[in-house]
Scaffold this motif. Structure first.
Motif, mmCIF file in Angstrom:
data_model
loop_
_atom_site.group_PDB
_atom_site.id
_atom_site.type_symbol
_atom_site.label_atom_id
_atom_site.label_comp_id
_atom_site.label_asym_id
_atom_site.label_seq_id
_atom_site.Cartn_x
_atom_site.Cartn_y
_atom_site.Cartn_z
ATOM 1 N N MET A 19 3.343 10.957 8.036
ATOM 2 C CA MET A 19 2.591 12.205 7.974
ATOM 3 C C MET A 19 2.393 12.637 6.527
ATOM 4 S SD MET A 19 3.401 15.766 9.942
ATOM 5 C CE MET A 19 2.481 17.267 9.589
ATOM 6 N N ILE A 20 1.162 12.983 6.206
ATOM 7 C CA ILE A 20 0.818 13.442 4.867
ATOM 8 C C ILE A 20 0.245 14.844 4.968
ATOM 9 C CG2 ILE A 20 -0.603 13.042 2.825
ATOM 10 C CD1 ILE A 20 -0.633 10.058 3.662
ATOM 11 N N GLN A 129 1.747 7.826 18.068
ATOM 12 C CA GLN A 129 0.635 6.949 18.440
ATOM 13 C C GLN A 129 -0.290 6.589 17.287
ATOM 14 O OE1 GLN A 129 -1.296 8.717 21.959
ATOM 15 N NE2 GLN A 129 -0.100 7.274 23.153
ATOM 16 N N HIS A 130 -0.005 7.088 16.089
ATOM 17 C CA HIS A 130 -0.884 6.794 14.951
ATOM 18 C C HIS A 130 -0.056 6.320 13.763
ATOM 19 C CE1 HIS A 130 -3.239 9.607 17.444
ATOM 20 N NE2 HIS A 130 -4.275 8.914 17.015
ATOM 21 N N ASP A 131 -0.689 5.484 12.947
ATOM 22 C CA ASP A 131 -0.018 4.992 11.747
ATOM 23 C C ASP A 131 0.075 6.083 10.681
ATOM 24 O OD1 ASP A 131 0.309 2.047 12.387
ATOM 25 O OD2 ASP A 131 -1.838 2.300 12.735
ATOM 26 N N TYR A 132 -0.963 6.920 10.619
ATOM 27 C CA TYR A 132 -0.963 8.048 9.693
ATOM 28 C C TYR A 132 -1.485 9.290 10.384
ATOM 29 C CZ TYR A 132 -0.007 5.173 5.585
ATOM 30 O OH TYR A 132 0.586 4.352 4.681
ATOM 31 N N LEU A 133 -0.846 10.406 10.089
ATOM 32 C CA LEU A 133 -1.325 11.721 10.485
ATOM 33 C C LEU A 133 -1.555 12.512 9.203
ATOM 34 C CD1 LEU A 133 -1.904 14.136 12.328
ATOM 35 C CD2 LEU A 133 0.575 14.534 12.464
ATOM 36 N N ILE A 134 -2.820 12.903 8.986
ATOM 37 C CA ILE A 134 -3.169 13.706 7.832
ATOM 38 C C ILE A 134 -3.264 15.158 8.280
ATOM 39 C CG2 ILE A 134 -4.816 14.066 5.957
ATOM 40 C CD1 ILE A 134 -3.646 11.273 5.922
ATOM 41 N N ILE A 149 4.553 21.028 5.960
ATOM 42 C CA ILE A 149 5.270 20.490 4.807
ATOM 43 C C ILE A 149 6.639 19.985 5.217
ATOM 44 C CG2 ILE A 149 6.447 21.201 2.685
ATOM 45 C CD1 ILE A 149 3.983 22.893 2.029
ATOM 46 N N GLU A 150 7.323 20.739 6.060
ATOM 47 C CA GLU A 150 8.659 20.352 6.496
ATOM 48 C C GLU A 150 8.640 19.012 7.229
ATOM 49 O OE1 GLU A 150 10.380 23.030 9.321
ATOM 50 O OE2 GLU A 150 12.360 22.113 9.191
ATOM 51 N N LYS A 151 7.616 18.792 8.039
ATOM 52 C CA LYS A 151 7.554 17.581 8.843
ATOM 53 C C LYS A 151 7.003 16.384 8.073
ATOM 54 C CE LYS A 151 6.686 17.633 13.159
ATOM 55 N NZ LYS A 151 8.086 17.487 13.613
ATOM 56 N N ALA A 152 6.289 16.647 6.983
ATOM 57 C CA ALA A 152 5.574 15.579 6.286
ATOM 58 C C ALA A 152 6.512 14.592 5.598
ATOM 59 C CB ALA A 152 4.623 16.176 5.260
ATOM 60 N N ASP A 153 6.042 13.345 5.537
ATOM 61 C CA ASP A 153 6.734 12.328 4.755
ATOM 62 C C ASP A 153 6.322 12.404 3.292
ATOM 63 O OD1 ASP A 153 8.099 10.635 6.942
ATOM 64 O OD2 ASP A 153 6.046 10.838 7.672
ATOM 65 N N GLN A 154 5.071 12.805 3.062
ATOM 66 C CA GLN A 154 4.580 12.995 1.701
ATOM 67 C C GLN A 154 3.779 14.284 1.656
ATOM 68 O OE1 GLN A 154 3.279 9.699 -0.831
ATOM 69 N NE2 GLN A 154 3.381 8.374 0.953
ATOM 70 N N HIS A 183 11.133 15.251 -3.968
ATOM 71 C CA HIS A 183 11.008 13.806 -3.790
ATOM 72 C C HIS A 183 9.830 13.426 -2.901
ATOM 73 C CE1 HIS A 183 13.145 15.142 -0.208
ATOM 74 N NE2 HIS A 183 12.838 14.003 0.361
ATOM 75 N N LYS A 184 9.303 14.388 -2.152
ATOM 76 C CA LYS A 184 8.172 14.106 -1.267
ATOM 77 C C LYS A 184 6.825 14.491 -1.877
ATOM 78 C CE LYS A 184 9.303 16.248 2.624
ATOM 79 N NZ LYS A 184 9.317 16.543 4.085
ATOM 80 N N VAL A 185 6.858 15.143 -3.038
ATOM 81 C CA VAL A 185 5.639 15.715 -3.616
ATOM 82 C C VAL A 185 4.899 14.702 -4.485
ATOM 83 C CG1 VAL A 185 4.745 17.443 -5.221
ATOM 84 C CG2 VAL A 185 6.489 18.074 -3.549
ATOM 85 N N GLN A 186 3.585 14.637 -4.272
ATOM 86 C CA GLN A 186 2.696 13.857 -5.122
ATOM 87 C C GLN A 186 1.616 14.803 -5.651
ATOM 88 O OE1 GLN A 186 2.209 10.258 -6.153
ATOM 89 N NE2 GLN A 186 1.030 11.621 -7.464
#
Length: 283
Positions: A19-20, A129-134, A149-154, A183-186
């Motif tokens: 998740m992004i 069910q998805h490779d990425y969730l935006i 934000i809490e759930k996101a990987d990035q 550590h998750k922030v880009q």
């Protein structure tokens, strides 16, 4: 598609996509444009991509992709007790690129109907069910945005070279750091080639961020893309701005790791209100 159709059983069902969350400290910075174009760029790798329009008041994702959804997350919220990961796709709309979109409500006043438990459950079903969730989020650090934000990987935090954007982004980054999420922030410096008293190369030092992503300025391409509802990575793929988004997609895929479902961590709000206690030395 069932797991048996792919010849893969067992562990596949326990894995989740990545998740992004795409965020910004102020409006008009380009969150939605990046969300839809990144999603479409990722879909070109023949993987399953979904977008949730997390700016629950304005439904800009549908506009940017020229979609006219029959259902929105409001309909999901009204039927949340009977929906599972197999029925949720029927509430989504499919873009010609293959990206599936869960739209925001059609009117701003409906946003309050989308409770935190709905967002939490919907995201978990989509990730199953998805490779990425935006997640295209709302402005700043409002409650719904913090949940994504809490759930996101990035966490992609967008800024521009405008002084007000940089000032607000610095505050946002400091808050995310205080919550243990650095550590998750880009950092993404959007419109990085625009004329400004502040140089794009100076922004990382100003914001204390390493290795930002630079997205060049192309007002004409972006404006046309929004007005006709066609993501520019589809019809302007050779432009510099499209190439920068494709590069982002390639970098994501190259380091992608699918994690097993893990126990839900402590709420970010719990962390926020107890950060002083959490920072105390351990005996």
């Amino acid at each position: 598609m069932k797991s048996s159709d792919t010849g893969m059983e067992g562990p596949l069902k326990e894995k989740r996509g990545e998740m992004i969350a795409i965020c910004s400290s102020k409006g008009g910075i380009g969150r939605t444009v990046l969300a839809v174009n990144l999603a479409v760029a990722l879909s070109k790798s023949n993987i399953q991509i979904s977008i949730i329009d997390g700016d629950l008041q304005f439904n800009d994702v549908s506009l940017a992709m020229d979609l006219h959804p029959t259902f929105t997350i409001k309909d999901v919220a009204e039927s949340i007790d009977t929906i599972d990961k197999h029925t949720l796709p029927s509430y989504m709309i499919r873009h010609s690129s293959g990206v599936k979109v869960l739209a925001a409500p059609e009117r701003p006043e409906f946003a309050d109907l989308i409770k935190p438990d709905v967002i939490d459950r919907v995201c978990e079903m989509l990730l199953a069910q998805h490779d990425y969730l935006i997640a295209d989020t709302g402005v700043g650090l409002q409650e719904n945005t913090m949940q994504f934000i809490e759930k996101a990987d990035q966490i992609f935090v967008l800024t521009t070279l405008e002084m007000s954007a940089i000032k607000n982004t610095k505050l946002m980054l400091e808050t995310l750091d205080a919550l243990g999420l650095k550590h998750k922030v880009q950092l993404v410096i959007n419109r990085s080639t625009m004329e400004s008293a502040i140089k794009a190369s100076d922004v990382p030092d100003i914001l204390g961020a390493e290795n930002p992503i630079y997205v060049p300025n192309d007002f004409q391409i972006v404006s046309q893309s929004i007005n006709i509802g066609i993501p520019f990575v589809l019809n302007q793929g050779k432009t510099d701005i499209a190439k920068s988004v494709f590069k982002m997609a390639e970098q994501l895929i190259s380091r992608r790791e699918i994690s097993l479902f893990k126990p839900k961590p402590a709420s970010i709000f719990h962390m926020l209100f107890n950060k002083n206690k959490g920072n105390a030395p351990q005996s």
